[in-house]
Design a protein around this motif. Structure first.
Motif, PDB file in Angstrom:
ATOM      1  N   PRO A  56      98.087  70.838  25.502  1.00 28.05           N
ATOM      2  CA  PRO A  56      98.935  72.020  25.666  1.00 28.05           C
ATOM      3  C   PRO A  56      98.929  72.948  24.456  1.00 28.05           C
ATOM      4  O   PRO A  56      99.035  74.167  24.608  1.00 28.05           O
ATOM      5  N   ALA A  61     100.804  76.497  23.886  1.00 23.86           N
ATOM      6  CA  ALA A  61     102.188  76.071  24.086  1.00 23.86           C
ATOM      7  C   ALA A  61     103.031  76.305  22.838  1.00 23.86           C
ATOM      8  O   ALA A  61     102.570  76.134  21.710  1.00 23.86           O
ATOM      9  N   LEU A  92      99.374  76.252  32.904  1.00 23.12           N
ATOM     10  CA  LEU A  92      99.238  74.801  32.891  1.00 23.12           C
ATOM     11  C   LEU A  92      98.717  74.258  34.217  1.00 23.12           C
ATOM     12  O   LEU A  92      97.802  73.423  34.240  1.00 23.12           O
TER      13      LEU A  92
END
Length: 385
Positions: A56, A61, A92
């Motif tokens: 991520p 992220a 995602l």
């Protein structure tokens, strides 16, 4: 066959394909899309994603290590007992779905399953027949049902009269571009705010976009009149959120919305051979816990592990319910409480006296560490075959 290409469906498909099973995933959307979601990735969710080869942080992220609770003019801050991440579902879900295809899963997009039946399948080992929106019929030995907050026609996951559910809420989500000073103030923070009839969260995702997500009781929304009136009411009631969004620009013309979210749902009304409900089809935890995405990923991992070991869906359901029951009961009780006036206004005072309570709640509503399904790490997304 996996029905649904969100987190739960893509994770299940990825693990099935990696185990050598012939896997087909049906996703009704043709391209990446947003979903009503707080977009909060707990350490458990991050761990599952990394097992699957998804990083991520590499996707942009935003880290979160502080929680700020505000009710009207009152604000309480504390550090989370862990570092979490926040990443849009638009980004995602697409990354995980593409990685499932890289592992060998056949992905078909832009098709919906209009009907699913376990009658009349061929004797060649198939248990289920899916009728697709293009008129095609597909047979499969096992079905993993991962349609999120939307029920597949003919397979409702709950009854409107079911006891123990908090199902009178409407959810909204809208992405914003904040002013530089407000973006800096929100960095590393999850703003949890309580308002009359509901609660919500505000945090940064990739590219310094702010995600505003909230739920509100239907009677309150009807009385106010709609989204514009609801947002105006929240901003008038909460100076912290008003200061953050006062000079912000919404990135969409209107918010996404979803209604009748069955918070507290745990378990499935159907227990049939080779039908595996995943994610919100079997467990819906109140959004303020930030554990919804980790539960989706966990249910996928657990179902695939037990399926490959020869267990039945009923065995999987019993195990999942046992793992999540304590946290689900606590989260649902708190969610019911904070949408009402007295508990909402008492929350900052109580948490000021016991600041560790927020950390305890955050920890108590997580998937137990002993329940996490281990899996040999798959190759990183983007490395090809």
């Amino acid at each position: 066959m996996v029905i649904g290409g969100g987190l739960a469906g893509s994770m299940a498909a990825l693990r099935l394909a990696a185990a050598g099973r012939s896997t087909l995933l049906i996703e009704k959307e043709k391209s990446a899309h947003h979903k009503v979601c707080g977009e909060f990735l707990s350490p458990e969710a991050v761990g599952y994603l990394r097992q699957a080869g998804i990083n991520p942080i590499a996707l942009g992220a935003a880290p979160i290590n502080q929680l700020r609770l505000s009710v009207g003019n009152h604000t309480v801050e504390t550090r989370l007992p862990f570092t979490a991440l926040s990443l849009s579902r638009h980004l995602l879900d697409e990354a995980l779905l593409k990685h499932a295809a890289d592992e060998g899963c056949v992905v078909r997009r832009g098709l919906a399953v209009d009907k699913l039946t376990n009658e009349g399948a061929s004797p060649a080992g198939a248990s289920w027949i899916a009728q697709l929106s293009n008129g095609e019929s597909i047979e499969a030995r096992s079905v993993f049902l991962a349609t999120g907050k939307h029920d597949l026609r003919g397979w409702p996951r709950w009854e409107p009269t079911a006891r123990g559910l908090q199902s009178d809420l409407v959810g909204f989500k809208l992405h914003w571009r904040l002013a530089p000073a407000q973006t800096a103030a929100l960095r590393y923070v999850m703003d949890l705010y309580l308002f009359r009839g509901g609660y919500g969260g505000l945090s940064l995702v990739e590219q310094d976009i702010a995600n505003l997500c909230l739920v509100v009781r239907k009677p309150v929304l009807r009385k106010l009149g709609g989204w514009p009136e609801l947002l105006s009411s929240i901003l008038a009631e909460n100076p912290l959120i008003r200061a953050c969004l006062g000079s912000a620009q919404p990135l969409w013309d209107r918010p996404l919305a979803v209604s009748s979210i069955p918070y507290g749902l745990l378990g499935s009304p159907f227990s049939l051979r080779n039908l595996w409900p995943l994610g919100d089809q079997i467990a819906v935890i109140p959004s303020f816990t930030g554990d919804g995405m980790s539960i989706a990923l966990h249910s996928a991992a657990l179902s695939v592990e037990m399926h490959l070991a020869g267990a039945a869906p009923a065995d999987y359901e019993r195990k999942l319910v046992g793992q999540l029951s304590r946290g689900m009961k606590l989260a649902t009780a708190l969610s019911r409480a904070v949408v009402h006036t007295l508990p909402r206004h008492a929350a900052p005072r109580v948490l000021s006296l016991f600041p560790q309570a927020m950390s305890w709640i955050a920890a108590a509503t997580r998937i137990p560490a002993t329940a996490i399904v281990a899996h040999p790490p798959l190759r990183l997304a983007g490395q090809g075959l």
